[in-house]
Write a protein that holds these residues in place. Structure first.
Motif, PDB file in Angstrom:
ATOM      1  N   ALA B  16      -7.970   0.208  -1.942  1.00 39.17           N
ATOM      2  CA  ALA B  16      -9.435   0.206  -1.860  1.00 39.17           C
ATOM      3  C   ALA B  16      -9.998  -1.064  -2.489  1.00 39.17           C
ATOM      4  CB  ALA B  16      -9.999   1.445  -2.556  1.00 39.17           C
ATOM      5  N   ARG B  17      -9.463  -1.436  -3.652  1.00 33.72           N
ATOM      6  CA  ARG B  17      -9.962  -2.650  -4.337  1.00 33.72           C
ATOM      7  C   ARG B  17      -9.760  -3.867  -3.446  1.00 33.72           C
ATOM      8  NH1 ARG B  17     -13.571  -2.867  -7.445  1.00 33.72           N
ATOM      9  NH2 ARG B  17     -12.754  -1.722  -9.206  1.00 33.72           N
ATOM     10  N   GLN B  18      -8.592  -3.939  -2.836  1.00 34.92           N
ATOM     11  CA  GLN B  18      -8.281  -5.043  -1.933  1.00 34.92           C
ATOM     12  C   GLN B  18      -9.265  -5.066  -0.754  1.00 34.92           C
ATOM     13  OE1 GLN B  18      -5.822  -7.175  -2.613  1.00 34.92           O
ATOM     14  NE2 GLN B  18      -6.320  -8.396  -0.794  1.00 34.92           N
ATOM     15  N   ALA B  19      -9.470  -3.908  -0.151  1.00 34.63           N
ATOM     16  CA  ALA B  19     -10.369  -3.825   1.007  1.00 34.63           C
ATOM     17  C   ALA B  19     -11.806  -4.136   0.611  1.00 34.63           C
ATOM     18  CB  ALA B  19     -10.289  -2.425   1.633  1.00 34.63           C
ATOM     19  N   GLY B 144     -21.549  -2.485   1.858  1.00 35.49           N
ATOM     20  CA  GLY B 144     -20.476  -3.443   1.569  1.00 35.49           C
ATOM     21  C   GLY B 144     -19.412  -2.964   0.597  1.00 35.49           C
ATOM     22  N   ASN B 145     -19.338  -1.651   0.403  1.00 38.22           N
ATOM     23  CA  ASN B 145     -18.349  -1.099  -0.514  1.00 38.22           C
ATOM     24  C   ASN B 145     -17.151  -0.525   0.235  1.00 38.22           C
ATOM     25  OD1 ASN B 145     -19.767  -1.052  -3.307  1.00 38.22           O
ATOM     26  ND2 ASN B 145     -21.326  -0.197  -1.924  1.00 38.22           N
ATOM     27  N   ALA B 146     -16.032  -0.387  -0.464  1.00 37.35           N
ATOM     28  CA  ALA B 146     -14.942   0.461   0.000  1.00 37.35           C
ATOM     29  C   ALA B 146     -15.167   1.841  -0.602  1.00 37.35           C
ATOM     30  CB  ALA B 146     -13.599  -0.102  -0.443  1.00 37.35           C
ATOM     31  N   VAL B 147     -14.575   2.863   0.026  1.00 38.88           N
ATOM     32  CA  VAL B 147     -14.832   4.223  -0.447  1.00 38.88           C
ATOM     33  C   VAL B 147     -13.557   5.067  -0.405  1.00 38.88           C
ATOM     34  CG1 VAL B 147     -15.641   4.973   1.836  1.00 38.88           C
ATOM     35  CG2 VAL B 147     -16.345   6.261  -0.178  1.00 38.88           C
ATOM     36  N   ILE B 148     -13.405   5.888  -1.432  1.00 43.67           N
ATOM     37  CA  ILE B 148     -12.314   6.870  -1.477  1.00 43.67           C
ATOM     38  C   ILE B 148     -12.961   8.246  -1.431  1.00 43.67           C
ATOM     39  CG2 ILE B 148     -10.389   7.792  -2.839  1.00 43.67           C
ATOM     40  CD1 ILE B 148     -10.168   5.003  -4.149  1.00 43.67           C
ATOM     41  N   LEU B 149     -12.609   9.034  -0.418  1.00 39.85           N
ATOM     42  CA  LEU B 149     -13.253  10.329  -0.201  1.00 39.85           C
ATOM     43  C   LEU B 149     -12.299  11.449  -0.590  1.00 39.85           C
ATOM     44  CD1 LEU B 149     -14.493   9.358   3.326  1.00 39.85           C
ATOM     45  CD2 LEU B 149     -16.062   9.896   1.461  1.00 39.85           C
ATOM     46  N   LYS B 167     -11.686   4.954  10.569  1.00 38.63           N
ATOM     47  CA  LYS B 167     -10.726   3.839  10.523  1.00 38.63           C
ATOM     48  C   LYS B 167     -10.688   3.097  11.858  1.00 38.63           C
ATOM     49  CE  LYS B 167      -7.670   5.683   6.921  1.00 38.63           C
ATOM     50  NZ  LYS B 167      -7.706   4.599   5.924  1.00 38.63           N
ATOM     51  N   GLU B 168     -10.752   3.853  12.947  1.00 35.53           N
ATOM     52  CA  GLU B 168     -10.784   3.191  14.262  1.00 35.53           C
ATOM     53  C   GLU B 168     -12.026   2.327  14.408  1.00 35.53           C
ATOM     54  OE1 GLU B 168     -10.048   5.664  17.759  1.00 35.53           O
ATOM     55  OE2 GLU B 168      -8.680   6.907  16.575  1.00 35.53           O
ATOM     56  N   GLY B 169     -13.140   2.837  13.907  1.00 37.95           N
ATOM     57  CA  GLY B 169     -14.392   2.074  13.974  1.00 37.95           C
ATOM     58  C   GLY B 169     -14.305   0.794  13.154  1.00 37.95           C
ATOM     59  N   LEU B 170     -13.713   0.888  11.968  1.00 35.76           N
ATOM     60  CA  LEU B 170     -13.551  -0.296  11.122  1.00 35.76           C
ATOM     61  C   LEU B 170     -12.682  -1.325  11.810  1.00 35.76           C
ATOM     62  CD1 LEU B 170     -12.954   1.523   7.701  1.00 35.76           C
ATOM     63  CD2 LEU B 170     -14.837  -0.065   8.177  1.00 35.76           C
ATOM     64  N   ASP B 171     -11.585  -0.834  12.391  1.00 34.91           N
ATOM     65  CA  ASP B 171     -10.633  -1.732  13.047  1.00 34.91           C
ATOM     66  C   ASP B 171     -11.283  -2.442  14.234  1.00 34.91           C
ATOM     67  OD1 ASP B 171      -8.021  -2.783  13.018  1.00 34.91           O
ATOM     68  OD2 ASP B 171      -7.480  -1.526  14.732  1.00 34.91           O
ATOM     69  N   MET B 177      -9.041  -1.260   7.449  1.00 35.42           N
ATOM     70  CA  MET B 177      -9.059   0.198   7.577  1.00 35.42           C
ATOM     71  C   MET B 177      -8.996   0.880   6.212  1.00 35.42           C
ATOM     72  SD  MET B 177      -7.153   1.155  11.111  1.00 35.42           S
ATOM     73  CE  MET B 177      -5.672   0.172  11.061  1.00 35.42           C
ATOM     74  N   ASP B 178      -8.445   0.174   5.219  1.00 35.73           N
ATOM     75  CA  ASP B 178      -8.393   0.750   3.871  1.00 35.73           C
ATOM     76  C   ASP B 178      -9.762   0.837   3.207  1.00 35.73           C
ATOM     77  OD1 ASP B 178      -5.711   1.279   3.845  1.00 35.73           O
ATOM     78  OD2 ASP B 178      -5.149  -0.593   2.859  1.00 35.73           O
ATOM     79  N   ALA B 179     -10.799   0.324   3.865  1.00 30.62           N
ATOM     80  CA  ALA B 179     -12.137   0.424   3.277  1.00 30.62           C
ATOM     81  C   ALA B 179     -12.597   1.877   3.193  1.00 30.62           C
ATOM     82  CB  ALA B 179     -13.141  -0.411   4.076  1.00 30.62           C
ATOM     83  N   VAL B 180     -12.016   2.742   4.030  1.00 30.67           N
ATOM     84  CA  VAL B 180     -12.288   4.181   3.893  1.00 30.67           C
ATOM     85  C   VAL B 180     -10.951   4.908   3.813  1.00 30.67           C
ATOM     86  CG1 VAL B 180     -13.257   6.244   4.961  1.00 30.67           C
ATOM     87  CG2 VAL B 180     -14.467   4.073   5.141  1.00 30.67           C
ATOM     88  N   GLN B 181     -10.705   5.577   2.715  1.00 31.11           N
ATOM     89  CA  GLN B 181      -9.470   6.351   2.572  1.00 31.11           C
ATOM     90  C   GLN B 181      -9.825   7.776   2.169  1.00 31.11           C
ATOM     91  OE1 GLN B 181      -6.051   4.034   0.620  1.00 31.11           O
ATOM     92  NE2 GLN B 181      -7.862   2.932  -0.071  1.00 31.11           N
ATOM     93  N   VAL B 182      -9.124   8.714   2.784  1.00 31.40           N
ATOM     94  CA  VAL B 182      -9.328  10.117   2.440  1.00 31.40           C
ATOM     95  C   VAL B 182      -8.120  10.613   1.647  1.00 31.40           C
ATOM     96  CG1 VAL B 182      -9.496  12.466   3.358  1.00 31.40           C
ATOM     97  CG2 VAL B 182     -10.847  10.630   4.374  1.00 31.40           C
ATOM     98  N   VAL B 183      -8.384  11.240   0.521  1.00 37.27           N
ATOM     99  CA  VAL B 183      -7.312  11.833  -0.275  1.00 37.27           C
ATOM    100  C   VAL B 183      -6.967  13.170   0.366  1.00 37.27           C
ATOM    101  CG1 VAL B 183      -6.655  12.692  -2.549  1.00 37.27           C
ATOM    102  CG2 VAL B 183      -8.210  10.732  -2.347  1.00 37.27           C
ATOM    103  N   THR B 184      -5.766  13.271   0.909  1.00 41.64           N
ATOM    104  CA  THR B 184      -5.438  14.463   1.700  1.00 41.64           C
ATOM    105  C   THR B 184      -4.591  15.479   0.943  1.00 41.64           C
ATOM    106  OG1 THR B 184      -3.636  13.227   2.666  1.00 41.64           O
ATOM    107  CG2 THR B 184      -5.651  13.393   3.961  1.00 41.64           C
TER     108      THR B 184
END
Lengths: 425, 425
Positions: B16-19, B144-149, B167-171, B177-184
């Motif tokens: 997330a930090r990288q993205a 302009g942020n990355a997010v962890i959901l 992720k498809e939309g970001l791509d 794609m790491d700008a949005v990550q879901v903790v599963t």
């Protein structure tokens, strides 16, 4: 923690909360009257302040404190007069409280604005300089807050007297004396209580060295306005004006060594390194600055006749020297410089020297620091230089205030709605 | 916590930090392109979303969850379309990032301004509504942020699919794609890691009930934008317009019961109580609102023929009912009303009904809540009604954002300095 210290701190907190309500309502005239009265008392009592301060100084000497410590603790006619002048300067600042901004009619008919209001109760935790008692209290009062001051135990007599003068000033303006309270116990657990009593303190501003801040950060539950360190960089771009780069980088490092906005690491583009480094490093060496350099910088300097250069280690890039030591790295381009700042910087202040506007714009946008500068000395990151009039501290955090924090940083904006009987449908 | 969960969360944090760096640099066009593409995908995949959501719903039913829970979890063609519309609305909002304000020349010659920048990485912790996955991610991306959901485990299948579409939309917009990550993982220790990994997450926005927020508050080290509860008051002043007071107080309580900005306690000036309360309380009773009243209110109502009134207890004044229950207190004057709000309120939203401008001004200035209103329903405390376009949450805290939080609350201001070779003297 002993129950009695906890009880004492809770009591101080309750009284501060109570006083904060009256402070929030206080007019600018009242607040300025109190500040001016405190300035008058400080001048009147200058001899007494020095006398009491000598008790602290004697005790510190007896405890074997070093010369720098004694210097910070000692109050002279000059430091006393500068406290009075500081107060008068804060009188002259605009009162932020009650200002309403961006009043706008919404679709529903309600008028919405934001009003600037005090935070409530501020806690200040600081080390040996007794003038912080006056400076910090004055900023808190002007911004309509109550304040709890916890100075170092070594300055306890000076701080107690100064607090007494502040209380007299508050009383003369018909403001509650509890709006400024000094924690006079030397029991360290008082600090532990202060940084966790979220019901009575809205924000803590710690002022002191890195070890104090780190200790507080580990345990605080009350939000803090703070910075841990200032590892400030200047990057000299390939398109820099050489004379300007030398002048600015000399100033950023050597104008004063101790402030948190002094440069600690110099990054130089390899294309310009040979033009800049020999002259600049000669200046540094003449001023007694120790240079710690990477391999590329070493070759450039050795080619120009420099000898006995110290090699920079991984630890150097992570160090805020606050001393006549500078680490230097030669980089391939601005991206490498920005990556270095991202990895080792402390989000305090970072600068680029360049005549290339596109490079400057990228640097301004992409470097994630509280202050980002083009063609200026990092030493400008300061409340007075930024026109804030004074500063309560510098924040490296991203929430709330960022960079030098003046009166506005001790306030918040609440929404106000002026309706005419509107209901939601 | 197991080492593997910790490692997984640290890995998510690093990515997330990288993205977040690429997101901070992204143009408005890129971000809007991604959001519009996600909206398109949501409409295309509406059937699939419903199908996957049914897996979550079936599991929740098997686990014996109640109807309200199932209702919040279930996605219908209508809720799916409203996610797509929400995305399009966020596309239409101004991009705050990169805006430079208050550029001003200082005494030294440097030009100083402030630039709006993203906070970096936002963590969202939420309960069963899967639409939060889209709404919250969209606001974070636009700013302009990355997010962890980290949604509730009960919505895990829905959330995983929605995250895939994001992720498809970001791509498609050439964003990481790491700008949005879901903790599963359904392991709860993932949340414990999230709220303490200050090196990777800049702010947490929790969305959920009071017990979730309280639990997070007790352990979080990462700052939060949050409110614990909304105990909102309306005070009917002696100088109120009676018809307006009745209309507004009816709306504040009964337009919807569950939102945090619904009124929970009504305060009435004793001089106007007999004119307002009988009519207003008849409306409440007709709508099935249970009234819990103090002794003075009881006499007023009994004199008007009301019977079987419930007595308000100390606990009532401290309770956010979120239900058809209202506590009512008759007060001697506005000072008593403001003291009550100070003691029992939650600094969320409080209103006065009055035609007396001086009273209104005192109330606006002195009541220390995120939203303070005159002659309007507390239900207006909302990001859409305030013209923010959308809201990520509501903050009762005083630092950073206060009240409804829109895009700006997910950003900060950094100082930028444009110099011409200035040095500090």
């Amino acid at each position: 923690m002993s129950d009695s210290i906890k009880q004492m701190m809770q009591d101080i907190g309750q009284r501060a909360r109570q006083a904060s309500r009256a402070m929030a309502r206080a007019s600018s005239e009242q607040k300025n009257q109190a500040l001016a009265h405190i300035a008058k008392l400080i001048r009147q009592e200058a001899d007494e302040i020095q006398k009491v301060n000598q008790i602290d100084v004697a005790r510190a000497k007896a405890n074997g404190q070093d010369a720098a410590f004694i210097d910070r603790l000692t109050m002279t006619p000059k430091t006393i007069e500068s406290m009075a002048l500081g107060l008068e300067q804060i009188v002259s600042l605009d009162d932020p409280i009650g200002k309403i901004t961006s009043l706008q009619k919404q679709a529903s008919g309600i008028e919405l604005g934001q009003m600037r209001v005090p935070l409530g109760v501020i806690g200040i935790i600081y080390e040996s300089r007794p003038n912080v008692t006056i400076d910090a209290a004055a900023l808190c009062l002007k911004s309509g807050n109550a304040v709890i001051l916890r100075g170092g135990s070594e300055a306890i007599d000076s701080n107690t007297l100064l607090a007494q003068l502040i209380k007299e000033g508050l009383d003369a303006a018909n403001l509650p004396m509890d709006a400024v309270q000094v924690v006079t116990t030397i029991d360290r657990s008082a600090v532990g209580e202060m940084i966790t009593m979220t019901e009575y303190i809205d924000v803590i501003v710690p002022r002191g060295g890195k070890s104090l801040i780190a200790r507080l950060m580990a345990e605080a539950r009350v939000p803090m306005i703070k910075h841990l360190d200032g590892i400030c960089h200047t990057y000299i771009d390939a398109d820099a004006d050489v004379a300007m780069a030398i002048r600015v980088c000399d100033n950023a490092k050597t104008q004063r060594y101790a402030p948190c906005n002094a440069m600690e690491t110099l990054l130089v583009n390899q294309e310009i390194a040979a033009q800049v480094l020999p002259t600049l490093c000669k200046i540094y060496q003449d001023k007694g600055v120790e240079l710690r350099v990477d391999a590329l910088t070493r070759s450039t300097l050795e080619a120009a006749g420099f000898q006995n250069l110290v090699e920079a280690t991984e630890e150097d890039w992570q160090t805020e020297y606050l001393a006549p030591i500078l680490s230097i790295k030669t980089v391939a381009d601005m991206d490498e410089a920005m990556s270095h700042i991202e990895q080792y910087g402390s989000k305090h202040t970072d600068a680029i020297i360049t005549n290339n506007q596109a490079q400057a714009n990228r640097f301004l946008r992409e470097v994630d620091s509280a202050s980002v500068m083009v063609n200026a000395s990092t030493r400008f990151a300061d409340g007075f230089e930024y026109g804030l009039g004074a500063e309560i501290g510098i924040s490296n955090d991203k929430l709330h205030a960022r960079g030098p924090v003046g009166l506005d940083g001790l306030t918040s904006l609440k929404y106000i709605v002026m309706g005419h009987g509107e209901i939601r449908t």
